[in-house]
Design an enzyme around this catalytic site. Sequence first.
Site, PDB file in Angstrom:
ATOM      1  N   CYS A   2      44.271  30.284  23.735  1.00  0.00           N
ATOM      2  CA  CYS A   2      45.568  30.470  22.314  1.00  0.00           C
ATOM      3  C   CYS A   2      44.507  30.443  20.973  1.00  0.00           C
ATOM      4  O   CYS A   2      43.935  30.801  21.040  1.00  0.00           O
ATOM      5  CB  CYS A   2      46.171  28.082  22.752  1.00  0.00           C
ATOM      6  SG  CYS A   2      46.768  28.332  24.518  1.00  0.00           S
ATOM      7  N   ARG A  27      45.567  37.179  20.385  1.00  0.00           N
ATOM      8  CA  ARG A  27      45.418  37.027  21.690  1.00  0.00           C
ATOM      9  C   ARG A  27      46.287  37.165  22.470  1.00  0.00           C
ATOM     10  O   ARG A  27      46.765  36.358  23.854  1.00  0.00           O
ATOM     11  CB  ARG A  27      45.016  35.067  21.206  1.00  0.00           C
ATOM     12  CG  ARG A  27      43.334  34.715  20.409  1.00  0.00           C
ATOM     13  CD  ARG A  27      43.584  34.014  19.869  1.00  0.00           C
ATOM     14  NE  ARG A  27      41.775  33.489  19.915  1.00  0.00           N
ATOM     15  CZ  ARG A  27      41.566  32.476  20.450  1.00  0.00           C
ATOM     16  NH1 ARG A  27      41.714  31.874  21.823  1.00  0.00           N
ATOM     17  NH2 ARG A  27      40.319  32.113  20.887  1.00  0.00           N
ATOM     18  N   TRP A  74      49.108  30.382  25.147  1.00  0.00           N
ATOM     19  CA  TRP A  74      49.632  31.287  26.286  1.00  0.00           C
ATOM     20  C   TRP A  74      48.714  30.598  27.268  1.00  0.00           C
ATOM     21  O   TRP A  74      47.702  29.824  27.857  1.00  0.00           O
ATOM     22  CB  TRP A  74      47.723  32.109  26.102  1.00  0.00           C
ATOM     23  CG  TRP A  74      47.451  32.787  27.196  1.00  0.00           C
ATOM     24  CD1 TRP A  74      46.713  32.767  28.394  1.00  0.00           C
ATOM     25  CD2 TRP A  74      47.551  34.036  27.396  1.00  0.00           C
ATOM     26  NE1 TRP A  74      46.504  33.451  29.194  1.00  0.00           N
ATOM     27  CE2 TRP A  74      47.842  34.653  28.522  1.00  0.00           C
ATOM     28  CE3 TRP A  74      48.723  35.461  26.652  1.00  0.00           C
ATOM     29  CZ2 TRP A  74      47.407  35.943  29.017  1.00  0.00           C
ATOM     30  CZ3 TRP A  74      48.777  36.305  27.157  1.00  0.00           C
ATOM     31  CH2 TRP A  74      48.539  36.869  28.957  1.00  0.00           C
ATOM     32  N   ASN A 100      43.533  24.205  22.356  1.00  0.00           N
ATOM     33  CA  ASN A 100      42.636  25.366  23.208  1.00  0.00           C
ATOM     34  C   ASN A 100      42.125  24.738  24.665  1.00  0.00           C
ATOM     35  O   ASN A 100      40.953  23.985  23.982  1.00  0.00           O
ATOM     36  CB  ASN A 100      41.913  26.109  22.607  1.00  0.00           C
ATOM     37  CG  ASN A 100      43.194  27.341  21.375  1.00  0.00           C
ATOM     38  OD1 ASN A 100      44.104  26.943  21.149  1.00  0.00           O
ATOM     39  ND2 ASN A 100      42.172  27.863  20.291  1.00  0.00           N
ATOM     40  N   GLY A 101      42.018  25.553  25.355  1.00  0.00           N
ATOM     41  CA  GLY A 101      41.539  25.198  26.689  1.00  0.00           C
ATOM     42  C   GLY A 101      41.889  24.669  27.673  1.00  0.00           C
ATOM     43  O   GLY A 101      43.505  24.360  28.054  1.00  0.00           O
ATOM     44  N   GLU A 482      36.561  51.745  40.953  1.00  0.00           N
ATOM     45  CA  GLU A 482      37.690  51.308  39.826  1.00  0.00           C
ATOM     46  C   GLU A 482      36.452  51.707  38.490  1.00  0.00           C
ATOM     47  O   GLU A 482      37.353  52.166  37.299  1.00  0.00           O
ATOM     48  CB  GLU A 482      37.042  50.072  39.872  1.00  0.00           C
ATOM     49  CG  GLU A 482      36.822  48.966  38.621  1.00  0.00           C
ATOM     50  CD  GLU A 482      38.133  48.877  37.679  1.00  0.00           C
ATOM     51  OE1 GLU A 482      39.732  49.869  39.042  1.00  0.00           O
ATOM     52  OE2 GLU A 482      38.483  48.418  36.443  1.00  0.00           O
ATOM     53  N   LYS A 486      37.488  53.540  35.377  1.00  0.00           N
ATOM     54  CA  LYS A 486      37.441  53.274  34.116  1.00  0.00           C
ATOM     55  C   LYS A 486      37.430  54.799  33.509  1.00  0.00           C
ATOM     56  O   LYS A 486      37.553  54.604  32.263  1.00  0.00           O
ATOM     57  CB  LYS A 486      36.366  52.469  33.706  1.00  0.00           C
ATOM     58  CG  LYS A 486      36.616  51.111  34.540  1.00  0.00           C
ATOM     59  CD  LYS A 486      37.877  50.393  33.797  1.00  0.00           C
ATOM     60  CE  LYS A 486      38.775  50.462  33.481  1.00  0.00           C
ATOM     61  NZ  LYS A 486      39.903  49.663  33.988  1.00  0.00           N
ATOM     62  N   GLU A 489      39.914  57.063  32.418  1.00  0.00           N
ATOM     63  CA  GLU A 489      41.581  56.276  31.743  1.00  0.00           C
ATOM     64  C   GLU A 489      40.882  56.617  30.486  1.00  0.00           C
ATOM     65  O   GLU A 489      41.052  56.951  29.119  1.00  0.00           O
ATOM     66  CB  GLU A 489      41.942  55.644  32.294  1.00  0.00           C
ATOM     67  CG  GLU A 489      40.880  54.574  32.118  1.00  0.00           C
ATOM     68  CD  GLU A 489      41.806  52.961  32.906  1.00  0.00           C
ATOM     69  OE1 GLU A 489      42.743  52.690  32.514  1.00  0.00           O
ATOM     70  OE2 GLU A 489      40.961  51.979  33.304  1.00  0.00           O
ATOM     71  N   HIS A 505      32.448  64.981  55.217  1.00  0.00           N
ATOM     72  CA  HIS A 505      33.404  66.105  55.753  1.00  0.00           C
ATOM     73  C   HIS A 505      34.120  66.911  54.780  1.00  0.00           C
ATOM     74  O   HIS A 505      35.512  67.026  55.005  1.00  0.00           O
ATOM     75  CB  HIS A 505      34.048  64.905  55.559  1.00  0.00           C
ATOM     76  CG  HIS A 505      33.550  63.707  57.105  1.00  0.00           C
ATOM     77  ND1 HIS A 505      33.587  64.581  58.883  1.00  0.00           N
ATOM     78  CD2 HIS A 505      32.815  62.801  57.072  1.00  0.00           C
ATOM     79  CE1 HIS A 505      32.596  63.669  59.099  1.00  0.00           C
ATOM     80  NE2 HIS A 505      32.293  62.096  58.380  1.00  0.00           N
ATOM     81  N   LYS A 604      49.648  49.341  28.459  1.00  0.00           N
ATOM     82  CA  LYS A 604      49.440  48.356  28.773  1.00  0.00           C
ATOM     83  C   LYS A 604      49.970  47.439  30.084  1.00  0.00           C
ATOM     84  O   LYS A 604      49.129  47.259  31.025  1.00  0.00           O
ATOM     85  CB  LYS A 604      48.676  46.916  28.100  1.00  0.00           C
ATOM     86  CG  LYS A 604      48.454  46.034  28.254  1.00  0.00           C
ATOM     87  CD  LYS A 604      46.953  46.314  28.475  1.00  0.00           C
ATOM     88  CE  LYS A 604      46.352  45.024  29.300  1.00  0.00           C
ATOM     89  NZ  LYS A 604      44.701  45.168  29.882  1.00  0.00           N
TER      90      LYS A 604
HETATM   91  C1  F6R Z   1      43.610  50.238  34.548  1.00  0.00           C
HETATM   92  C2  F6R Z   1      44.497  49.667  34.183  1.00  0.00           C
HETATM   93  C3  F6R Z   1      45.721  49.862  34.841  1.00  0.00           C
HETATM   94  C4  F6R Z   1      46.751  48.562  35.845  1.00  0.00           C
HETATM   95  C5  F6R Z   1      47.842  48.778  36.368  1.00  0.00           C
HETATM   96  C6  F6R Z   1      48.392  48.414  37.108  1.00  0.00           C
HETATM   97  O1  F6R Z   1      42.191  49.912  33.436  1.00  0.00           O
HETATM   98  O2  F6R Z   1      44.988  48.580  33.347  1.00  0.00           O
HETATM   99  O3  F6R Z   1      44.723  50.899  36.102  1.00  0.00           O
HETATM  100  O4  F6R Z   1      45.839  48.489  36.268  1.00  0.00           O
HETATM  101  O5  F6R Z   1      48.504  49.321  35.947  1.00  0.00           O
HETATM  102  O6  F6R Z   1      48.868  46.104  35.740  1.00  0.00           O
HETATM  103  P1  F6R Z   1      48.802  45.435  36.078  1.00  0.00           P
HETATM  104  O7  F6R Z   1      48.420  44.294  36.894  1.00  0.00           O
HETATM  105  O8  F6R Z   1      49.587  45.013  35.013  1.00  0.00           O
HETATM  106  O9  F6R Z   1      49.963  45.097  36.914  1.00  0.00           O
END
Ligand code: F6R
Length: 609
Positions: A2, A27, A74, A100-101, A482, A486, A489, A505, A604
């Site tokens: 927040c 935020r 938030w 906040n918290g 993962e 990272k 992307e 294989h 996002k």
């Molecule tokens: C990668 C990333 C995406 C999300 C995916 C699911 O860094 O952020 O692979 O993990 O699009 O998104 P959420 O978690 O919002 O359902």
Amino acid sequence: MCGIVGYVGDESAKEIIISGLKSLEYRGYDSAGIALNKDGKLLLRKESGVIGNLEKRIKKNDFDGNIGIGHTRWATHGAPIRENAHPHLSCDGRIAIVHNGIIENYMELKSWLIKNHNVEFKSETDSEVIAQLICVYYNGDLVDAVRKAVERMRGAYAIGAISADDEDRIVAVRKDAPLIAGIGKGCNYLASDIPALLKYTRDIYLIENGEIVVVSRGDIKIFDEDMTRVKREKMHVTWDAAAAEKGGYEHFMKKEIYEQPEAVNKTLEGRINAKGEVKLDGIKLTKKELDSISRIYIVACGTAYHAGMQGKELIENFARIPTETDLASEFRYRDPIIDENTLFICVSQSGETSDTIEAMREAKRRGARILSICNVVGSSITRESDDVLYTWAGPEIAVASTKAYTTQLVCFFLLALYMGKTRNTLPRKEYDRIVDELKKLPAKMSDVLGADDHVARLASKFAVREQIFYIGRGSDVGTAYEASLKLKEISYINSFAIAAGELKHGTIALINRGTLFVVLATQDRLYEKMLSNIEEIKARHAYVVGVAKKGNNRIRRISDDTIMIPECSDEVAPILAVVPMQLFAYHIAKLRKRDIDKPRNLAKSVTVE
Ligand code: F6R
């Protein structure tokens, strides 16, 4: 996460507070509110949704004053609705607070206030307790009342309070949540973050843990816990607004990587009590219901799916329930076997991912119980779930997920422990050992971040590569997936993750002289096997960066480079091992001058199929 803004001076407080709150948009928020003191009366306006909603409501009303506090929320405790927005007023309407918290013992304090002071609560939040508590202790001296109130609180907080009796004082206090005071001319400010004040002042005081600050129009006084006056040097901020939003980091992604010890701590906080018992507020599954579950599906996309891969192992190991992890985009078009004894766990940072939502709805139609692990209170997935376990990571701004992932892993630990304990499938000794490991995680994560410079040096060696492989076994497979995602992307390097046993294989055919392999070998029980894999790829002249726990030194002798993580149990190693992998991807992307926070073609929140 927040935001707080406060102002006292000769100008219209509402304009300054709204503008400050708008600068804290990064935020994330789901509601906002302002309280002003006008002629000895506290005026309050709050709205859910964007700050524009609050602005519109204020414009329609006669609402002004020269002192006030504002807040963007938030949601953590309680839905993102107007009633739960801050500021909160005490019953008599004479004290207003923003917070906040998290107040960990708020239930205990709430019961005490109801029983002993007949307090009637208007919201579902932990924060309202603060306003009521200050009011109980208020005897004309707001500073004293705030002090007495915080003495009773456990948790993390930055609190700003005003009283109807005082048109010249905002009293604020902090513990483990950021707080600053801004120095103006004939006026002063309070805020959680520097960006909120940059339009008005660049001279600030950083408030330290445990300190109380009294902001008046003429001065700012800082006191320690014993009410001894503290002399603080003022800081002159030279950052521009964009840099300030990132807290001085060059990118949100870096900031969020560094926020992980705190995010993990918050996700654990209040969920493991002093006796080591796991208490999950949003999970209503009883022993009877848990015993009747015959199958679990964990369904998600991208990074959240990788968290689900780890979740499967934890649930199967601790709770002994057959568990499958599936991609939401596949699951929704399969014909999965589901009945009323099926538990469907969806994992989503945003709670708005279209494929995950549709997979969840399909499972629900077929009779499954829905449990979600999510970061956004009130998001679509949480609204349609029977049980919700929140990752308290705070808003994630960078497109590449970091702190949401590690907190999703923590949530799987909490859930698997809870299930294992309730079903009596996890021996007490094992349970205690894992709880102990979890408690040590935030400190160990800070330790891993200490490897940043070393990882940056490695990244500079490999930034020109066009292909990188990640391999591992057991829980390291999920980490390899993962780590590879990272890198892909944000750097746009073609990378590939595979279970190490699968190499021979087929994929082994791709190895040329110097082909780069990042080899994850953090699992003690599989360490020897991974050393053999290293020998196997080294024999084909690959270049190996080994990742292992400190103390496992044989990997140093056979790898070209190594990244060592702190000693820990195999179970929690994925939470630590992924951190240098995030940093590795970050530094490579930076060297390749990529748009790290907003990589091309990515959004996002993927709200379309
Ligand atoms: C990668 C990333 C995406 C999300 C995916 C699911 O860094 O952020 O692979 O993990 O699009 O998104 P959420 O978690 O919002 O359902």
